[in-house]
Design an enzyme around this catalytic site. Structure first.
Site, short mmCIF file in Angstrom:
data_model
loop_
_atom_site.label_atom_id
_atom_site.label_comp_id
_atom_site.label_asym_id
_atom_site.label_seq_id
_atom_site.Cartn_x
_atom_site.Cartn_y
_atom_site.Cartn_z
N GLU A 1 8.95 -4.59 0.34
CA GLU A 1 10.51 -5.25 -0.09
C GLU A 1 12.01 -4.72 0.44
O GLU A 1 12.23 -5.27 1.76
CB GLU A 1 11.37 -5.75 -1.18
CG GLU A 1 11.98 -6.74 -0.75
CD GLU A 1 12.77 -6.85 -1.83
OE1 GLU A 1 13.86 -7.95 -2.93
OE2 GLU A 1 12.97 -5.85 -2.47
N ASN B 1 -19.13 -16.72 15.31
CA ASN B 1 -19.61 -16.23 16.67
C ASN B 1 -19.86 -16.85 18.20
O ASN B 1 -20.24 -16.00 18.77
CB ASN B 1 -21.07 -17.41 16.04
CG ASN B 1 -22.31 -17.97 16.78
OD1 ASN B 1 -23.19 -16.85 16.56
ND2 ASN B 1 -22.83 -18.64 17.69
N HIS C 1 9.90 -10.73 -1.62
CA HIS C 1 11.14 -10.96 -2.53
C HIS C 1 10.55 -11.29 -4.18
O HIS C 1 10.58 -11.22 -5.09
CB HIS C 1 12.22 -10.79 -2.52
CG HIS C 1 13.31 -11.05 -3.23
ND1 HIS C 1 14.25 -10.04 -3.20
CD2 HIS C 1 14.30 -11.79 -3.59
CE1 HIS C 1 15.12 -10.28 -4.08
NE2 HIS C 1 15.09 -11.78 -4.64
#
Lengths: 744, 120, 181
Positions: free
Chosen positions: A70, A467, A48
């Site tokens: 919204e 990794n 908003h």
């Protein structure tokens, strides 16, 4: 007057990015089985705010896109819709998209709306799924409000009559109109301005006092008056309605058109017949076509009229939307104006500091000033029997300075949660991509470290986590087959230790494969076949350039350019990284970083006439050499056995080509240092004291010097150079050949 | 000159509003949510209050409700800054006691015009 | 001539007197007068001991602490391959500053003595003759005559660039010279 709104843009961008972060972390934290209302609310508010700000500052594309997001969020938070996983996924993609759009706008480049438009369509489709519902509720609202407030304004149809000479307005406010801060006089004033803006326009106000009670029964806060207002000007009804917009629901307002100048129709006719007649006037054509003039038909018209009535507030809004549209056209011109080379999105060069830190700083400085004035006074009338006071003062000064220094350094420190915040999302996305179940645990998020260090440690951390996820953790099947939980765990842990911050990236996966690493190293010629290496040494091989034992170079990692870059990046921060591992149980990468880049705890040493400084963290130990400790390898290269390791011996004077005579190693001072997990013994002339030094740049006015990481200014004002220990480690092999030629 | 209390959780909005109003000669103070605003209102009387609707801790509707309970603020104009074009949100504000509303997005001129009309 | 060193250290009005005139600080080295753009001169100091920087070119004596900044000091005689001299109490270090891509760079040059400040217009300067194939021509901007004296105007930017390329040329030339002798 015109205000340049671009001065607020930077703040808008910053708070929007923060809002997006909140949206993201909230979305990730959402438990769909037990939806927390406050979490949904904060997600809604973030979207908003971005929408509102974007609209206000002219970023209409962002505003339009965020609007649909919204809207869906609003449905969810008001309970009209249940939130589903696909919504969460979609919202997360929107967060990414918005980040991109805002970054583009921040860099003054035209944002690419392709992805946004695609997402917008998806949202619209979802919203359309219940469009019938919302339409109904809108209708019921409109009808409801019409029936709730029977004193609704009546409209006479807007463009029907161009012959308007004015309006007669019956304004009967509710008794407590003043209690909402509304002031009838204000509205009359506005109305008068509106009327008089037309040539020949004027206004007359007639008050009605009938409702005024006896003085003793009067409540001064109540409004007992009503008015009849005659507006003699050709103005639009919608403009008048706008003036009364705020009170229209609480008050009884009726409008009547004045058809003749000065002539008012005084009838206060029955509301329904008035409406019907107005409808007839307005909807002439339709009426003639279809409907017979029956009560039923009229009632149908009245129903239609009620909808028109409901639309009237919309009329007031159209003027607002019109301005919005013109603003849109104007603002769309702004992005394309970026003729200049698009600047990279400005790196955040500001920092938020808690007030406490600032207050602490102010206190320190205050104390420093006191000490200074005390010493100043002492200096003015000094004689030898005041020496003690002088020393006390100096001691005080030292303490003040130290506290001030600590306080100032703390200002640049931020909790590491900022660096950790990206990982929940990262782990989530990656685990999906790799089809592994992964839990992320983060410990010590409040541990603070220097802002710049934190910014630079981000990428290495990402690489390590990727990794671990990719190579360290096994997939669910393999794990359960080995009696492990199906979910793998990655732990990020940060804590202070000594003058450093330690960050661990830990996984409970398969651990490093010693054999594979060793074989790869042999393959790459880093290690010879018959060389025996300790486990630690094998694990350390992964930090060599070009090293990767991944069978398949995945998109995630495994390209073999990672670990050495990670180590280098960390070394640039004056830090170090090492790895420990246990087959079948997992691996732990430990990063050690100084708390600040500017200051170093140093060991001063003397080499010839010059003073050099070793970072204290890099020193393992210092010993006095005896020739018996040494072994001669080739010609002039010596090594020494230090517990499990054989470490090469270097004479600093040789490294720095001081031209001094060859050193006799018997009885010489040796400083054993460690950089990049390699130990080296450095021969110096003398060990001087230890002190904290401020690191000054040598590169700024000169250039990068091998084996020197910087310079500092000693207490006597002279310059001392700081040794770069990891730079030294590359030296032994080179020095070998040189030594031999020199010796010859 | 008149004093105005501006309440909005968005820093950029607060900045824009404050800059605009101060430029026109008003005295402005800021709060970032209804709770903070209420605290400030209790210590000082403002001539006008501008408040956003959606805010954390205490939203605009609740804030106005509480504000109106303070004797000094019974008749002070309170304008809600709302992006809601739907009628029900405006009504909620009115019900809580707000004077009226300003629809977002608005530009500085619109803001000043409305304020001028209300404060005279 | 007025006390040049004083004049230079005091408030010298930067900029030109007329359109193409610029002010230059001149100094003496091995009997020759050299000039540098006065705008590049930050200050003038006496000689102080430097901290040696390892593996630096010969002409870099080391670095000093200039109010908290590390500043390298260059021996100009060495830079120009002139005979070295002992430093004396009147040995002067001119601190120069130039703008580079990396920002501002400050360096000191050791000279024999400071001479004067002259206003010189571009139109009076002449290019250094091409015949002299020497390392030094890299640093020379132009030549000018003032009161029958020749002043060699230097390119400060080039002077302060510790270029490996230049080092190589120096090595080559030295080797050439040696073999010629």
């Amino acid at each position: 007057m015109s205000i340049d709104l671009s001065q607020f843009h930077q703040v808008f961008f910053e708070e929007s990015f923060e809002g997006l972060d909140i949206m993201e972390s909230s979305l990730l934290a959402l438990d769909l089985t037990e939806v927390d209302a406050e979490t949904i609310n904060s997600i809604f508010r973030a979207a908003h705010s971005i929408k509102g700000g974007a609209g206000t500052f002219g970023f209409m594309q962002v505003s339009g896109f965020t609007h649909v997001v919204e809207t869906l969020l609003d449905e969810i938070r008001s309970g009209d819709r249940d939130i589903k996983q696909e919504h969460v996924d979609l919202f997360l993609i929107c967060v990414d998209c918005l980040r991109g759009l805002l970054s583009d706008l921040q860099a003054h480049t035209e944002p690419d709306m392709a992805q946004a438009d695609e997402l917008k369509a998806k949202f619209e489709a979802i919203l359309a799924g219940t469009e019938a519902e919302t339409e109904n509720s809108a209708e019921t609202n409109a009808v409801g409000s019409a029936s709730d407030t029977p004193d609704q304004t009546e409209t006479a149809g807007q463009s029907a009559d161009s012959d308007v000479k004015g309006w007669k307005i019956e304004f009967i406010p509710c008794e407590d109109v003043l209690c909402t801060g509304n002031e009838p006089y204000r509205m009359f004033r506005e109305l008068q301005d509106l009327a008089e803006a037309e040539s020949g326009g004027s206004m007359k106000v007639v008050p009605h006092l009938e409702k005024l009670p006896e003085f003793s029964e009067m409540h001064p806060e109540m409004c007992y008056l009503s008015w009849t207002i005659f507006v003699y000007a050709d103005i639009e009804l919608s403009d008048i309605e706008e003036i009364f917009e705020w009170v229209v629901d609480d008050c009884d307002i009726r409008y009547e058109r004045l058809t003749d100048a000065g002539q008012a129709s005084d009838q206060i006719s029955d509301q329904i017949s008035d409406q019907a007649s107005d409808v007839v006037v307005a909807n002439n054509e339709i009426q003639v076509e279809d409907k017979p003039t029956e009560i039923n038909a009229e009632l149908a018209e009245i129903e239609a009229e009620k909808e028109v009535v409901a639309e009237t507030p919309a009329a007031a809004i159209t003027s607002a939307t019109e301005t919005e549209q013109t603003a849109e056209v104007e603002s769309e011109k702004i992005p394309t104006k970026a003729a200049k080379s698009p600047t990279k999105a400005a790196e955040n060069t500001s920092i938020r500091v808690s007030i406490d830190k600032i207050d602490g700083l102010i206190n320190m400085v205050g104390e420093l000033v006191i000490t200074q004035s005390m010493l100043g006074q002492l200096g003015q009338e000094f004689d030898m029997d005041r020496v003690q006071r002088l020393q006390e003062g100096l001691g005080q000064l030292e303490q003040n300075t130290r506290e001030l220094q600590e306080s100032v350094m703390k200002i640049r420190m931020l909790p590491i949660s900022f660096a950790f915040s990206r990982f929940p999302r990262l782990v989530r996305d990656l685990s999906k991509q790799l089809d592994k179940e992964v839990d992320l645990v983060m410990i010590g998020e409040n541990t603070e470290l220097d802002k710049t260090v934190m910014e630079k440690i981000g990428d290495p951390l990402v690489h390590l986590v990727r990794n671990s996820l990719d190579h360290g953790l096994e997939n669910a099947e393999e794990r359960t087959a080995n009696g492990k939980s199906s979910n793998g765990t990655i732990t990020l842990n940060a804590y202070h230790h000594g003058g450093n911050i330690v960050i661990e990236v830990k996984d409970d996966g398969a651990g490093l494969n010693k054999e594979r690493i060793r074989n790869k190293a042999i393959e790459k010629g880093l290690v010879s076949e018959d060389e025996t290496l300790s486990d630690a040494q094998v694990y350390d091989l992964i930090f060599q350039a070009g090293f990767s034992t991944a069978d398949v170079v995945s998109d995630v990692s495994g390209r073999g350019v990672g670990m050495d870059v990670v180590r280098r990046n960390i070394a640039e921060l004056n830090g170090s990284i090492e790895v420990t591992s246990k087959t079948g149980e997992g691996s732990t990468f430990s990063i050690r970083l100084p708390l600040t880049l500017a200051i170093l705890d140093g060991q001063l040493v003397k080499v010839g006439e010059e003073v050099y400084i070793f970072p204290l963290v890099s020193i393992v130990e210092s010993i006095q050499l005896e020739k018996s400790m040494l072994n001669n390898i080739t010609g002039n290269q010596f090594v020494m056995q230090l517990r499990d390791d054989y470490i090469p011996i270097l004479c600093l004077q040789d490294v720095f080509n001081t031209g001094a005579e060859k050193k006799d190693l018997e009885g010489a001072m040796l400083v054993v240092v460690e950089g990049d997990n390699e130990k080296v013994g450095i021969v110096v002339d003398e060990l001087l004291g230890q002190q904290q030094v401020v690191i000054k740049s040598l590169e700024q006015n000169y250039q990068k010097v091998d084996s020197i990481s910087g310079a500092t200014i000693l207490g006597d004002g002279t310059v001392a150079l700081i040794v770069d220990v990891s730079g030294l480690n590359n030296k032994p092999l080179e020095k070998n050949s040189d030594d031999q030629t020199q010796a010859a | 000159m008149a004093t105005i209390l501006a309440v909005d959780d968005s820093a950029s909005m607060r900045q824009m509003v404050t800059f605009t109003l101060k430029g026109a000669g008003y005295d402005v103070e800021e709060a970032c949510d209804g709770s903070e605003a209420l605290g400030i209102a209790k210590t000082k009387k403002f001539d006008l209050v501008l408040s956003d609707v959606n805010m954390p801790v205490m939203d605009g509707i609740q804030f106005v409700t509480e504000l109106r309970k303070l004797g000094e603020y019974k008749f002070v104009p309170v304008l809600m800054l709302t992006t809601e074009s739907a009628g029900d949100k405006k009504m909620a504000g009115k019900k809580a006691g707000a004077t009226g509303w300003i629809v977002k997005p608005f530009n500085p001129e619109q803001l000043l015009n409305t304020i001028k009309k209300v404060l005279g | 001539m007025t006390s040049a060193a004083q004049k230079a250290n005091n408030d010298v009005v930067p900029g030109s007197n007329s359109d193409d005139e610029q002010q230059y600080l001149t100094f003496i080295m091995a009997g020759e007068e050299y000039g540098v753009d006065i705008l590049a001169v930050q200050e003038i100091r006496g000689w102080e001991a430097t901290t040696v920087v390892p593996n630096a070119p010969d002409y870099i004596k080391g670095v000093i602490n200039l109010r908290g900044t590390i500043v390298p000091i260059m021996d100009l005689r060495s830079r120009f391959n002139l005979e070295r001299v002992e430093y004396s109490p009147v040995t002067v270090v001119i601190i120069l500053k130039v703008e580079t891509e990396r920002g501002e760079r400050v360096m000191g040059i050791v000279v024999d003595a400071v001479s004067d400040v002259h206003s010189i217009s571009d139109s009076d300067t002449r290019n250094s003759p091409e015949l002299i194939e020497d390392l030094n021509t890299e640093f020379i901007r132009s030549l000018v005559s003032v009161d029958d004296n020749m002043i060699i105007l230097l390119d400060v930017q080039r002077l302060l660039t510790i270029d490996k390329k230049i080092l190589n040329i120096a090595d080559e030339l030295t080797a050439d010279n040696e073999s010629n002798d």
